[in-house]
Design an enzyme around this catalytic site. Structure first.
Site, short mmCIF file in Angstrom:
data_model
loop_
_atom_site.label_atom_id
_atom_site.label_comp_id
_atom_site.label_asym_id
_atom_site.label_seq_id
_atom_site.Cartn_x
_atom_site.Cartn_y
_atom_site.Cartn_z
N GLU A 41 1.59 2.20 -3.36
CA GLU A 41 0.43 2.28 -2.46
C GLU A 41 0.53 3.51 -1.59
O GLU A 41 1.59 3.81 -1.03
CB GLU A 41 0.41 1.01 -1.60
CG GLU A 41 -0.96 0.43 -1.39
CD GLU A 41 -1.63 -0.05 -2.67
OE1 GLU A 41 -2.43 0.71 -3.25
OE2 GLU A 41 -1.35 -1.19 -3.08
N ASP B 86 -7.91 4.78 -8.55
CA ASP B 86 -8.90 3.75 -8.86
C ASP B 86 -9.80 4.17 -10.02
O ASP B 86 -10.06 3.39 -10.95
CB ASP B 86 -9.76 3.45 -7.62
CG ASP B 86 -8.91 3.10 -6.41
OD1 ASP B 86 -7.71 2.82 -6.58
OD2 ASP B 86 -9.44 3.12 -5.29
C1 GLA Z 1 -7.58 3.32 -1.87
C2 GLA Z 1 -7.83 4.67 -2.54
C3 GLA Z 1 -6.76 4.99 -3.57
C4 GLA Z 1 -5.35 4.81 -2.98
C5 GLA Z 1 -5.23 3.47 -2.27
C6 GLA Z 1 -3.91 3.31 -1.55
O1 GLA Z 1 -7.73 2.31 -2.81
O2 GLA Z 1 -9.09 4.65 -3.18
O3 GLA Z 1 -6.94 6.30 -4.05
O4 GLA Z 1 -5.02 5.87 -2.15
O5 GLA Z 1 -6.27 3.28 -1.32
O6 GLA Z 1 -2.88 3.24 -2.46
#
Ligand code: GLA
Length: 366
Positions: free
Chosen positions: A15, A153
């Protein structure tokens, strides 16, 4: 008319590492956004959201399209970025239906971006490499919507695979698919709380990581991202770093190492070890990166006491949203009962609990 589907995601571990050129391990979920598309004569997009029961219309030749804090920013942003990067789009009518819970950290935004992108590309007779498409969707969110998200994502929404977790190197965009044993379930618990400051706090975390990189690069000229810094190097230079920046860096560096260890553990089928690493990840996000919340901490604590739970942690950007839990399939019912009861007793909030399976990435639905 053609129909495209793109899934939301859950991140198992890794994360706040993606925008530090690090490693992540998400899986695509069996929650998707669907886009039905049919061509129009004029260069316009008519976009209907079934969820919001609302229709908007934009002119593809309008040079002044801008975000307005509206659901349509995501599909319009994708169209704008495609056009700006030289992909000439054909006009279309789009009908969007999403089933990824919105604002709960399961990437409903990536799902709508990727589903729209796939639909627009196909409708315009274009061919774009899926890695490139993931980057274009990320760019839509960075430049048009205005959220400085990383690549995780959008990437997993395109490349996810049924029954597999995806271990991604966010620098090279190389990835491995890792088997999720079929005697465990991914259970997502929604705290039903989201904190208003999430996006400004997210951007603040990014800036703190950049400050760490800038400082470390004075001593180590090859460092361009926290990915390049070892924990020993960080400790060596700790005294010159602001304490908050030091802890942010420590999270990212140790989290990258945890993702790689978790990948090895999964490959060996060692779920105990995988679960321990999830617990360590949660503590690091809570104490060093400070993106957890009381509700997320409570949800994790409740889960960790239940039999058959290998691991539990917050998932996604944080500040509310969901936890992810790796649970033996024999203990699913007991898990759901205990979490609902104990969480509601402590908070008066009724959590939503989703028993998920890892699904395939975006595709045309025929
Ligand atoms: C959000 C962002 C991702 C990532 C997460 C943390 O989901 O869209 O790109 O940085 O937070 O891991």
């Amino acid at each position: 008319m053609r129909t495209f589907r793109a899934p939301g995601r859950v991140n198992l571990i890794g994360e706040h590492t993606d925008y530090n050129d690090g490693f992540v391990m998400p899986a695509a979920l069996d929650f998707s956004t669907w886009v039905k598309i049919s061509p129009l004569e004029q260069r316009r997009l008519i976009i209907l959201s079934e969820n919001f029961a609302e229709e908007i219309e934009v002119d593809l030749d309008d040079q002044n399209l801008a975000a307005r804090g509206h659901w349509s920013d995501y599909p319009v942003g994708v169209a704008v970025v495609l056009e700006r990067t030289g992909h000439r789009l054909r006009g279309a009518r789009l009908q969007i239906r999403g089933e990824v819970p919105i604002g709960s950290g399961l990437s409903s935004s990536a799902a709508i971006e990727v589903a729209t992108a796939c639909a627009l590309v196909a409708n315009s007779g274009l061919q774009i490499d899926p890695r490139e498409l993931a980057l274009l969707c990320q760019r839509a969110e960075n430049e048009f919507v205005g959220a400085r998200v990383g690549i995780m994502d959008q990437f997993v929404s395109l490349f996810g695979h049924a029954q597999k977790a995806l271990l991604l190197d966010c620098r090279s965009l190389e990835f491995h698919l890792l088997p999720l044993p079929d005697n465990v379930r991914l259970i997502i618990c929604n705290t039903m709380v989201k904190h208003a400051l999430a996006s400004s706090a997210y951007n603040e975390r990014r800036a703190q990581c950049e400050a760490g990189v800038e400082y470390m690069a004075k001593f180590l000229p090859n460092v361009t991202a926290l990915r390049d810094v070892t924990i020993e190097q960080l400790e060596e230079h700790a005294s010159g770093l602001d304490d908050v920046v030091y802890r942010r860096c420590r999270h990212v560096i140790t989290e990258n190492a945890r993702v790689l260890s978790a990948g090895d553990a999964l490959e060996r089928g060692d779920l105990e070890r995988f679960g321990e690493l999830m617990g360590e990840s949660h503590r690091s996000l809570r104490d060093d990166y400070e993106v957890s919340s009381d509700e997320l901490d409570l949800m994790v604590e409740i889960a960790q006491k239940i039999e058959g739970v290998y691991g539990a942690r917050m998932t996604g950007g944080g500040f509310g949203g969901c936890t992810v839990n790796l649970v033996a399939d024999t203990n699913v019912e007991e898990f759901k009962k205990r979490v609902s009861l104990e969480y509601e007793r402590a908070t008066s909030l009724r959590p939503e609990i989703y028993v998920c399976t890892a699904a395939n990435g975006a595709e045309e639905v025929v």
